[in-house]
Motif scaffolding. Structure first.
Motif, PDB file in Angstrom:
ATOM      1  N   ARG A 123       0.857  -1.189   0.000  1.00  0.00           N
ATOM      2  CA  ARG A 123       0.000   0.000   0.000  1.00  0.00           C
ATOM      3  C   ARG A 123       0.886   1.229   0.000  1.00  0.00           C
ATOM      4  NH1 ARG A 123      -3.257   2.898   4.187  1.00  0.00           N
ATOM      5  NH2 ARG A 123      -2.023   1.763   5.713  1.00  0.00           N
ATOM      6  N   THR A 124       0.560   2.187  -0.880  1.00  0.00           N
ATOM      7  CA  THR A 124       1.354   3.397  -0.978  1.00  0.00           C
ATOM      8  C   THR A 124       0.903   4.464  -0.007  1.00  0.00           C
ATOM      9  OG1 THR A 124      -0.034   4.438  -2.649  1.00  0.00           O
ATOM     10  CG2 THR A 124       1.726   2.968  -3.445  1.00  0.00           C
ATOM     11  N   LYS A 125      -0.224   4.250   0.666  1.00  0.00           N
ATOM     12  CA  LYS A 125      -0.832   5.197   1.589  1.00  0.00           C
ATOM     13  C   LYS A 125      -1.428   6.407   0.885  1.00  0.00           C
ATOM     14  CE  LYS A 125       1.866   3.498   5.383  1.00  0.00           C
ATOM     15  NZ  LYS A 125       2.761   3.706   6.472  1.00  0.00           N
ATOM     16  N   GLU A 126      -1.524   6.322  -0.452  1.00  0.00           N
ATOM     17  CA  GLU A 126      -2.197   7.367  -1.214  1.00  0.00           C
ATOM     18  C   GLU A 126      -3.654   6.959  -1.402  1.00  0.00           C
ATOM     19  OE1 GLU A 126      -0.121   8.656  -4.838  1.00  0.00           O
ATOM     20  OE2 GLU A 126       1.604   7.536  -4.064  1.00  0.00           O
ATOM     21  N   VAL A 127      -4.553   7.946  -1.398  1.00  0.00           N
ATOM     22  CA  VAL A 127      -5.962   7.711  -1.633  1.00  0.00           C
ATOM     23  C   VAL A 127      -6.216   7.874  -3.128  1.00  0.00           C
ATOM     24  CG1 VAL A 127      -8.300   8.542  -1.130  1.00  0.00           C
ATOM     25  CG2 VAL A 127      -6.546   8.522   0.654  1.00  0.00           C
ATOM     26  N   CYS A 128      -7.111   7.042  -3.657  1.00  0.00           N
ATOM     27  CA  CYS A 128      -7.427   7.137  -5.084  1.00  0.00           C
ATOM     28  C   CYS A 128      -8.934   6.977  -5.270  1.00  0.00           C
ATOM     29  CB  CYS A 128      -6.682   6.067  -5.874  1.00  0.00           C
ATOM     30  SG  CYS A 128      -6.961   4.386  -5.303  1.00  0.00           S
TER      31      CYS A 128
END
Length: 145
Positions: A135-140
């Motif tokens: 998980r990149t911890k970015e929201v999409c």
């Protein structure tokens, strides 16, 4: 040659299914996925394919990872804790490959494998697709491709 074409079609369908941004909820998490596909009798390693994938928050659902493909289907999905198991079947050009997959998702990682086998022409072939992600911890936005 026929065996190679069939294997590549199945590999393409499965790889696309693992990489598809085919989720139906607006809130998602961005994951970096590494997918490695290989024939069981191959004498050379295949390099992994790296991609970024928007997955819906929550449990891992193999149907949400599967690209719309009339030749392949996921059935018998079973969740146990943070692990999901399923059966997979592809029918292409009157040839069939069947197998099973398993994936485990924690808060920050996904690891899984799908194994397929079938009779192509007169030969029994096997295919293994392994994948892992973080998980990149970015929201999409999972509604957007």
């Amino acid at each position: 040659m026929k065996k190679f074409i069939f294997i590549m079609m199945c590999t393409g369908a499965i790889t696309l299914s693992l990489l598809a941004n085919n989720v139906h909820a607006a809130s998602g998490e961005l994951w970096e996925m590494s997918v490695k596909t290989g024939m069981d009798d191959a004498h050379f390693p295949t390099p992994p394919h790296i991609t970024r994938l928007c997955l819906m928050n929550g449990a891992l659902d193999p149907n949400r990872l599967q690209a719309k493909d009339n030749d392949c289907a996921i059935t018998d999905i079973q969740h146990t804790g943070n692990t999901v198991n399923w059966k997979y079947k592809c029918i292409t050009q009157k040839e069939t490959m069947e197998g099973a997959g398993e994936a485990t998702k924690t808060r920050d990682a996904i690891i899984g494998v799908t194994k397929l086998s079938g009779l192509v022409g007169r030969e029994i072939v096997g295919l293994t697709i392994s994948y892992s992600g973080k998980r990149t911890k970015e929201v999409c936005d999972a509604d957007k491709p």
